[in-house]
Scaffold this active site. Structure first.
Site, PDB file in Angstrom:
ATOM      1  N   GLU A 127      53.185  35.314  44.953  1.00 16.49           N
ATOM      2  CA  GLU A 127      52.563  34.790  43.747  1.00 16.49           C
ATOM      3  C   GLU A 127      53.621  34.081  42.928  1.00 16.49           C
ATOM      4  OE1 GLU A 127      50.445  37.871  41.648  1.00 16.49           O
ATOM      5  OE2 GLU A 127      49.373  38.474  43.456  1.00 16.49           O
ATOM      6  N   GLU A 194      43.584  30.952  42.911  1.00 14.19           N
ATOM      7  CA  GLU A 194      42.637  32.000  42.517  1.00 14.19           C
ATOM      8  C   GLU A 194      42.077  31.769  41.121  1.00 14.19           C
ATOM      9  OE1 GLU A 194      43.873  36.029  43.272  1.00 14.19           O
ATOM     10  OE2 GLU A 194      42.159  36.865  42.189  1.00 14.19           O
TER      11      GLU A 194
HETATM   12  O1  KIV Z   1      45.673  40.704  47.718  1.00 15.63           O
HETATM   13  C1  KIV Z   1      44.709  40.011  48.047  1.00 15.63           C
HETATM   14  O2  KIV Z   1      43.752  40.461  48.674  1.00 15.63           O
HETATM   15  C2  KIV Z   1      44.739  38.612  47.653  1.00 15.63           C
HETATM   16  C3  KIV Z   1      43.443  37.870  47.747  1.00 15.63           C
HETATM   17  C4  KIV Z   1      42.649  38.226  46.556  1.00 15.63           C
HETATM   18  C5  KIV Z   1      43.628  36.423  47.879  1.00 15.63           C
HETATM   19  O3  KIV Z   1      45.734  38.096  47.248  1.00 15.63           O
END
Ligand code: KIV
Length: 277
Positions: A127, A194
């Site tokens: 991220e 997202e």
């Molecule tokens: O951790 C996860 O499942 C994710 C998805 C929501 C894309 O990052």
């Protein structure tokens, strides 16, 4: 592993790779992605035709019962990745780098290598936006495939003050498009976006040449991903608007996964009711 690769060469459908994902974008074939956390579900989603399986740090919430993804560790991801990799034949395996596991280029590389060597991951997801450029660059320079997750970043939930739609203000939207471009430039192979307005999803997609996978980012991106337990109606409580439960109509888990893949490929999911403006 080598034996599995030899077996796969004889398969009707070859395994998904970074280059086949790029080709799918070029040929406007929507990329269907789901999370999985164990071998049994991995085999089911693989059989249903899912292209990319993510061992997400969402496992902290849906498997471990935490309120956020923050407590998940590298060891947790490796454990679940090993199980998932044993269930997959065709799908591409991506794994989340947990909270604080990529604070420096050296730490990020060490953890990414562990996730690939011990867990069997084929790509790592982290991220971050502009502040992660040198991390993405360092991983890419070492040929580690990277997915950069922007928009709503669940690992920053305590800083954000909750799970909210991102990029509704023009300045923020412009910054997000710039972030996507810079991350691609730094070597990201995929952008995951997202919880943003559909219009911004399309703008990010059009700003880069790599595949853009959306979750709550509208229909204008190259592919979709959902948390498996959300789309199977297992997760309890209030769910985000973008979630679609495929179980009631399908009636069984394999049929629900296949219905999800079809809906993504035919661009029926996400429908307008799953999108933000
Ligand atoms: O951790 C996860 O499942 C994710 C998805 C929501 C894309 O990052």
């Amino acid at each position: 592993m080598a034996y599995k690769q030899l077996q796969q060469r004889g398969m009707a459908q070859p395994p998904v790779t970074v280059s086949s994902l790029r080709n799918m974008r070029a040929e406007a074939e929507a990329i269907a992605c789901l999370t999985a956390y164990d071998a049994s579900f991995a085999a089911l989603v693989d059989e249903a035709g899912v292209d990319v399986v993510l061992v997400g740090d969402s496992l902290g919430m849906v498997i471990q019962g935490h309120d956020t993804t923050v407590p998940v560790t590298v060891a947790d991801i490796i454990y679940h990745c090993r199980a998932v990799s044993r269930g997959l034949q065709r799908a591409f395996l991506m794994a989340d780098m947990p909270f604080m596991s990529y604070t420096t280029p050296v730490q990020a590389l060490d953890n990414a290598v562990r996730m690939m060597q011990e867990g069997g991951a084929m790509m790592v997801k982290l991220e971050g936006g502009l502040s992660q450029l040198r991390i993405v660059e360092h991983l890419a320079q070492h040929d580690i495939p990277v997915c950069a997750h922007i928009g709503l970043k669940p690992q920053s939930v305590h800083k954000l003050g909750g799970f909210r739609v991102q990029g509704r203000q023009q300045a923020e939207a412009t910054r997000m498009v710039e972030e996507a471009r810079a991350l691609e430039q730094a070597g990201a192979d995929i952008i995951l976006l997202e919880c943003v307005p559909g219009e911004l999803g399309r703008a990010v997609r059009d700003a880069v040449a790599v595949p853009v996978i959306g979750i709550g980012a509208g229909p204008g991106v190259d592919g979709q991903i959902l948390v498996l337990y959300d789309m199977l109606g297992i997760t309890q409580g209030r769910l985000p608007r973008f979630v679609c439960d495929f179980m009631p109509e399908a009636g069984a888990v394999p049929a629900a996964c296949a219905a999800y893949v079809r809906a993504v490929k035919e661009r029926r999911y996400p429908a307008p009711e799953h999108c933000f403006s």
